[in-house]
Design a protein around this motif. Sequence first.
Motif, PDB file in Angstrom:
ATOM      1  N   ALA A  94      69.755  49.664  68.505  1.00 14.24           N
ATOM      2  CA  ALA A  94      69.477  51.008  69.003  1.00 14.24           C
ATOM      3  C   ALA A  94      70.628  51.959  68.695  1.00 14.24           C
TER       4      ALA A  94
ATOM      5  N   LYS B  98      70.540  55.123  65.825  1.00 15.80           N
ATOM      6  CA  LYS B  98      70.865  56.494  66.254  1.00 15.80           C
ATOM      7  C   LYS B  98      72.044  57.040  65.436  1.00 15.80           C
TER       8      LYS B  98
ATOM      9  N   ALA C  20      68.882  55.721  77.468  1.00 16.15           N
ATOM     10  CA  ALA C  20      68.761  56.326  76.131  1.00 16.15           C
ATOM     11  C   ALA C  20      69.839  57.373  75.912  1.00 16.15           C
TER      12      ALA C  20
END
Length: 225
Positions: free
Chosen positions: A29, A33, A160
């Motif tokens: 993740a 990003k 997040a």
Amino acid sequence: MKIYLDPGHGGSDSGATGNGLAEKNVTLAIALKINDILLTEYRNAETRLSRTTDKTVTLQERTDDANSWGADLFVSIHTNAFDGTAYGYEDYIYSGLSDESVTALYQRIIHEEVIKLNGLRDRGMKKANFHVLRETVMHAILTENGFIDHPDDSAKMKSAAWIEQTARGHVNGIAKCLGLAKSGTSSYQLTVDGGQIGTYQEKADALQLISSHWGAFQTAMIEKR
């Protein structure tokens, strides 16, 4: 500038686990990003990832791929684990490098930028004989983004917003190291001791890097591009 992003573990290798999380998912993740920000916001960044999905990739495959691609910087992204009591952020470069090396300079820059944004305890800059640091032929750093088995650190990993902030800290450091230029801007190329360090959006940023690390090199040149 070629940036090789290496989300640790994957596939049959989950990495560290704790508090309902697996390292392989958190690292992916963060890496995805980082990749998105670099390609969206910078005009002279080219990226490659050791994996973009949950698949098994050996350490040798990772370093062979980065070396054959000709990366300028290798960033391996991990999370840590111990016994549930340790917490915080740390990063590593190869143990055979001196504190005056360009890689050590890159480590200091990336460390500072990540710590600004990730909200984790600063555990310092370290060295190790890890495969991905030893077998890469370019500058390489490995980041340990919190302890997955610590309740506070793992709670952040589930956010997040934290993933994005941690990724942006990495990007800010990478951009400073390599002098990445924002899309649609002019730039200044910095060369130190005959080797290109990076291209900077602002001349002042290149000058600041020179002045901050004056003792680490003999000559420096700034060229507008």
